[in-house]
Design an enzyme around this catalytic site. Structure first.
Site, PDB file in Angstrom:
ATOM      1  CB  VAL A  66      -0.941  -0.004   1.238  1.00  0.00           C
ATOM      2  CG1 VAL A  66      -1.875  -1.213   1.217  1.00  0.00           C
ATOM      3  CG2 VAL A  66      -0.153   0.040   2.550  1.00  0.00           C
TER       4      VAL A  66
ATOM      5  CG  HIS B   7      -3.671  -6.218   0.104  1.00  0.00           C
ATOM      6  ND1 HIS B   7      -2.655  -6.964   0.652  1.00  0.00           N
ATOM      7  CD2 HIS B   7      -4.598  -7.124  -0.322  1.00  0.00           C
ATOM      8  CE1 HIS B   7      -2.942  -8.264   0.561  1.00  0.00           C
ATOM      9  NE2 HIS B   7      -4.116  -8.380  -0.035  1.00  0.00           N
TER      10      HIS B   7
ATOM     11  CB  CYS C  93     -16.160   9.355   3.973  1.00  0.00           C
ATOM     12  SG  CYS C  93     -17.441   9.874   5.137  1.00  0.00           S
TER      13      CYS C  93
ATOM     14  N   GLY D  11       9.289 -11.044  -2.818  1.00  0.00           N
ATOM     15  CA  GLY D  11       9.214 -10.452  -1.477  1.00  0.00           C
ATOM     16  C   GLY D  11       7.885 -10.580  -0.775  1.00  0.00           C
ATOM     17  CB  THR D  12       4.753 -11.964  -1.000  1.00  0.00           C
ATOM     18  OG1 THR D  12       3.619 -12.297  -0.172  1.00  0.00           O
ATOM     19  CG2 THR D  12       4.816 -12.926  -2.182  1.00  0.00           C
ATOM     20  CB  SER D  13       5.394 -14.217   4.132  1.00  0.00           C
ATOM     21  OG  SER D  13       4.133 -13.581   4.259  1.00  0.00           O
TER      22      SER D  13
ATOM     23  CG  ASN E 191      11.020 -14.354   0.279  1.00  0.00           C
ATOM     24  OD1 ASN E 191      11.664 -14.088   1.285  1.00  0.00           O
ATOM     25  ND2 ASN E 191       9.715 -14.177   0.200  1.00  0.00           N
TER      26      ASN E 191
ATOM     27  CD  GLU F 123      12.414 -15.631   5.977  1.00  0.00           C
ATOM     28  OE1 GLU F 123      11.289 -15.670   6.478  1.00  0.00           O
ATOM     29  OE2 GLU F 123      13.444 -15.349   6.608  1.00  0.00           O
TER      30      GLU F 123
HETATM   31  C1  BJW Z   1      12.539  -9.931   1.026  1.00  0.00           C
HETATM   32  C2  BJW Z   1      13.353  -8.851   1.307  1.00  0.00           C
HETATM   33  C3  BJW Z   1      14.189  -8.436   0.268  1.00  0.00           C
HETATM   34  C4  BJW Z   1      12.183  -9.224   3.064  1.00  0.00           C
HETATM   35  N1  BJW Z   1      14.192  -9.062  -0.909  1.00  0.00           N
HETATM   36  N2  BJW Z   1      12.561 -10.554  -0.145  1.00  0.00           N
HETATM   37  C5  BJW Z   1      -8.112 -18.995   2.980  1.00  0.00           C
HETATM   38  C6  BJW Z   1      -7.431 -19.739   3.919  1.00  0.00           C
HETATM   39  C7  BJW Z   1      -7.068 -19.171   5.134  1.00  0.00           C
HETATM   40  C8  BJW Z   1      -7.403 -17.864   5.438  1.00  0.00           C
HETATM   41  C9  BJW Z   1      -8.091 -17.121   4.508  1.00  0.00           C
HETATM   42  C10 BJW Z   1      -8.445 -17.695   3.297  1.00  0.00           C
HETATM   43  N3  BJW Z   1      -9.085 -16.742   2.574  1.00  0.00           N
HETATM   44  C11 BJW Z   1      -9.172 -15.608   3.301  1.00  0.00           C
HETATM   45  C12 BJW Z   1      -8.571 -15.824   4.487  1.00  0.00           C
HETATM   46  C13 BJW Z   1      -8.450 -14.820   5.566  1.00  0.00           C
HETATM   47  C14 BJW Z   1      -7.355 -13.807   5.352  1.00  0.00           C
HETATM   48  C15 BJW Z   1      -6.006 -14.518   5.387  1.00  0.00           C
HETATM   49  O1  BJW Z   1      -5.391 -14.782   4.393  1.00  0.00           O
HETATM   50  N4  BJW Z   1      -5.505 -14.802   6.583  1.00  0.00           N
HETATM   51  C16 BJW Z   1      -4.196 -15.431   6.754  1.00  0.00           C
HETATM   52  C17 BJW Z   1      -3.406 -14.673   7.818  1.00  0.00           C
HETATM   53  C18 BJW Z   1      -4.378 -16.877   7.049  1.00  0.00           C
HETATM   54  N5  BJW Z   1      -7.517 -13.065   4.111  1.00  0.00           N
HETATM   55  C19 BJW Z   1      -8.382 -12.055   4.029  1.00  0.00           C
HETATM   56  O2  BJW Z   1      -9.088 -11.763   4.968  1.00  0.00           O
HETATM   57  C20 BJW Z   1      -8.480 -11.306   2.709  1.00  0.00           C
HETATM   58  N6  BJW Z   1      -9.822 -11.174   2.357  1.00  0.00           N
HETATM   59  C21 BJW Z   1     -10.534 -12.167   1.819  1.00  0.00           C
HETATM   60  O3  BJW Z   1     -10.023 -13.197   1.439  1.00  0.00           O
HETATM   61  O4  BJW Z   1     -11.854 -11.914   1.711  1.00  0.00           O
HETATM   62  C22 BJW Z   1     -12.761 -12.951   1.359  1.00  0.00           C
HETATM   63  C23 BJW Z   1     -14.148 -12.377   1.531  1.00  0.00           C
HETATM   64  C24 BJW Z   1     -15.059 -12.570   0.505  1.00  0.00           C
HETATM   65  C25 BJW Z   1     -16.352 -12.050   0.648  1.00  0.00           C
HETATM   66  C26 BJW Z   1     -16.696 -11.324   1.790  1.00  0.00           C
HETATM   67  C27 BJW Z   1     -15.783 -11.120   2.790  1.00  0.00           C
HETATM   68  C28 BJW Z   1     -14.487 -11.651   2.657  1.00  0.00           C
HETATM   69  C29 BJW Z   1      -7.939  -9.886   2.856  1.00  0.00           C
HETATM   70  C30 BJW Z   1      -6.508  -9.848   3.199  1.00  0.00           C
HETATM   71  C31 BJW Z   1      -6.048  -8.392   3.421  1.00  0.00           C
HETATM   72  C32 BJW Z   1      -4.623  -8.309   3.931  1.00  0.00           C
HETATM   73  N7  BJW Z   1      -4.357  -7.002   4.338  1.00  0.00           N
HETATM   74  C33 BJW Z   1      -3.025  -6.632   4.752  1.00  0.00           C
HETATM   75  C34 BJW Z   1      -3.096  -5.190   5.316  1.00  0.00           C
HETATM   76  C35 BJW Z   1      -3.263  -4.199   4.153  1.00  0.00           C
HETATM   77  C36 BJW Z   1      -3.290  -2.792   4.600  1.00  0.00           C
HETATM   78  C37 BJW Z   1      -2.009  -2.379   5.293  1.00  0.00           C
HETATM   79  O5  BJW Z   1      -0.920  -2.434   4.695  1.00  0.00           O
HETATM   80  O6  BJW Z   1      -2.112  -2.005   6.453  1.00  0.00           O
HETATM   81  O7  BJW Z   1      -2.113  -6.706   3.684  1.00  0.00           O
HETATM   82  S1  BJW Z   1      -2.305  -7.740   5.968  1.00  0.00           S
HETATM   83  C38 BJW Z   1      -0.642  -7.627   5.361  1.00  0.00           C
HETATM   84  O8  BJW Z   1      -0.210  -8.915   4.834  1.00  0.00           O
HETATM   85  C39 BJW Z   1      -0.733  -6.683   4.132  1.00  0.00           C
HETATM   86  C40 BJW Z   1       0.191  -7.366   3.160  1.00  0.00           C
HETATM   87  O9  BJW Z   1      -0.105  -6.910   1.854  1.00  0.00           O
HETATM   88  C41 BJW Z   1      -0.100  -8.823   3.412  1.00  0.00           C
HETATM   89  C42 BJW Z   1       0.958  -9.751   2.887  1.00  0.00           C
HETATM   90  O10 BJW Z   1       2.174  -9.545   3.502  1.00  0.00           O
HETATM   91  P1  BJW Z   1       3.518  -9.684   2.657  1.00  0.00           P
HETATM   92  O11 BJW Z   1       3.575  -8.618   1.640  1.00  0.00           O
HETATM   93  O12 BJW Z   1       3.678 -11.057   2.189  1.00  0.00           O
HETATM   94  O13 BJW Z   1       4.610  -9.298   3.757  1.00  0.00           O
HETATM   95  P2  BJW Z   1       5.343 -10.225   4.842  1.00  0.00           P
HETATM   96  O14 BJW Z   1       5.926  -9.329   5.861  1.00  0.00           O
HETATM   97  O15 BJW Z   1       4.457 -11.297   5.331  1.00  0.00           O
HETATM   98  O16 BJW Z   1       6.512 -10.950   4.023  1.00  0.00           O
HETATM   99  C43 BJW Z   1       7.615 -10.225   3.494  1.00  0.00           C
HETATM  100  C44 BJW Z   1       8.497 -11.223   2.750  1.00  0.00           C
HETATM  101  O17 BJW Z   1       9.538 -10.508   2.108  1.00  0.00           O
HETATM  102  C45 BJW Z   1       9.158 -12.272   3.636  1.00  0.00           C
HETATM  103  O18 BJW Z   1       8.958 -13.562   3.048  1.00  0.00           O
HETATM  104  C46 BJW Z   1      10.646 -11.904   3.611  1.00  0.00           C
HETATM  105  O19 BJW Z   1      11.511 -13.025   3.657  1.00  0.00           O
HETATM  106  C47 BJW Z   1      10.763 -11.212   2.280  1.00  0.00           C
HETATM  107  N8  BJW Z   1      11.816 -10.184   2.181  1.00  0.00           N
HETATM  108  N9  BJW Z   1      13.142  -8.468   2.611  1.00  0.00           N
HETATM  109  C48 BJW Z   1      13.388 -10.150  -1.057  1.00  0.00           C
HETATM  110  N10 BJW Z   1      15.061  -7.387   0.473  1.00  0.00           N
HETATM  111 ZN    ZN Z   2     -18.082  11.785   3.948  1.00  0.00          ZN
END
Ligand code: BJW
Ligand code: ZN
Length: 255
Positions: A113, A129, A137, A197-199, A223, A225
């Protein structure tokens, strides 16, 4: 698998092998996560610096957390906005801009984001995201850009006075259906997909590589790792995205 880290080939030999697939590809999709912005100085979510106070993202990035304590959630976002405000894209972001310029049908899907892909110059971009610089609002639904740092807490709508929230996707919320459909189409058509770069823990993005793979794409992961995807992909590169992606661009299109 020929490109896996377990093979004896050097990274540059494996990058050259991937380049041979990338060069003729007309349809390429890329998924990025927080790791691509780590070298810009932005903490990842699940890394050691990802914690804010004692909270995990799963406790703050939810509609329930916002309903219960909007000030706390806004304090977290305000902290992150202040942190991101003076950060710049890094060589990994620019390498993806270079790929977009060379590949006829290129789609960049980001979970981030922070807005750094746009700042780098990427245009074929889906921010699945949302964007931390936009507010929405709760009363009138108006979405607007708000770049004030720090924000007045709590922030209210200039049109109707309703409470504003960050225009991002929280846990339990659906992704925008048009954005998701667009991403799905790009993944179905992709000949090559790069996952950077996503987990690969958060759905639905964690499934994107499987969708593309099922439709016939070759998958390459970058990645620091291993992730749940690592054993399933065609190429896995363990290292810094800011070093590996520019090397891939050079291996594919020359310096
Ligand atoms: C490097 C590096 C370098 C470091 N070079 N690499 C099915 C199964 C189980 C659960 C669910 C499912 N379906 C839905 C769910 C629930 C949930 C979910 O997935 N939960 C899990 C925790 C299990 N998902 C949702 O709720 C989603 N919604 C949905 O599915 O809705 C269905 C629905 C339908 C109809 C009605 C209602 C609902 C929405 C998910 C939203 C996630 N939001 C966030 C916050 C966004 C806003 C904000 O930024 O504040 O998104 S959470 C957070 O995690 C953020 C990220 O985009 C997201 C992913 O994280 P990311 O990018 O992978 O980061 P990290 O830190 O995890 O990893 C970084 C990586 O980089 C690491 O691997 C490092 O090693 C690596 N790295 N330096 C290369 N230099
Ligand atoms: Zn308003």
């Amino acid at each position: 698998m020929p490109g896996s880290p377990g093979s004896n080939q050097s990274i540059s030999a494996r990058l050259s092998e991937l380049a041979q697939h990338l060069l003729p590809a007309s349809h390429v999709a890329v998924l990025t996560g927080a790791g691509i912005s780590q070298e810009s100085g932005i903490p990842t979510f699940r890394g050691p610096e990802g914690l804010w106070r004692q909270y995990r993202p799963e406790e703050l990035a939810t509609p329930a957390a916002f309903r219960q304590n909007p000030r706390l959630v806004w304090e977290w976002y305000d902290w992150r906005r202040c942190l991101i405000a003076d950060k710049s894209p890094n060589p990994a972001h620019y390498a993806l801009v270079a790929l977009e310029a060379r590949i006829p049908e290129f789609t960049l899907i980001t979970q981030n984001v922070d807005g750094l892909h746009k700042l780098a110059g990427s245009t074929r971009l889906s921010e699945i995201h949302g964007n931390i610089w936009q507010v929405r609002c709760l009363d009138c639904g108006r979405v607007g850009e708000d770049r004030r740092v720090p924000l007045p807490l709590l922030p209210y709508c200039p049109e109707c006075g309703g409470l504003l929230r960050p225009n991002v996707v929280w846990f339990g919320e659906p992704l925008d259906v048009d954005i998701l459909n667009q991403a799905q189409l790009a993944l179905q058509q992709a000949q090559v997909m790069l996952v950077v770069g996503t987990s690969a823990l958060v759905q639905p993005a964690a499934s994107f590589a499987y969708w593309a793979q099922k439709a016939g794409a070759l998958i390459a992961e970058f990645n620091l790792e291993p992730t749940p995807l690592t054993g399933q992909v065609d190429f896995s590169f363990l290292g810094m995205a800011g070093e590996l992606l520019p090397q891939l661009v050079t291996a594919t299109f020359g310096a």
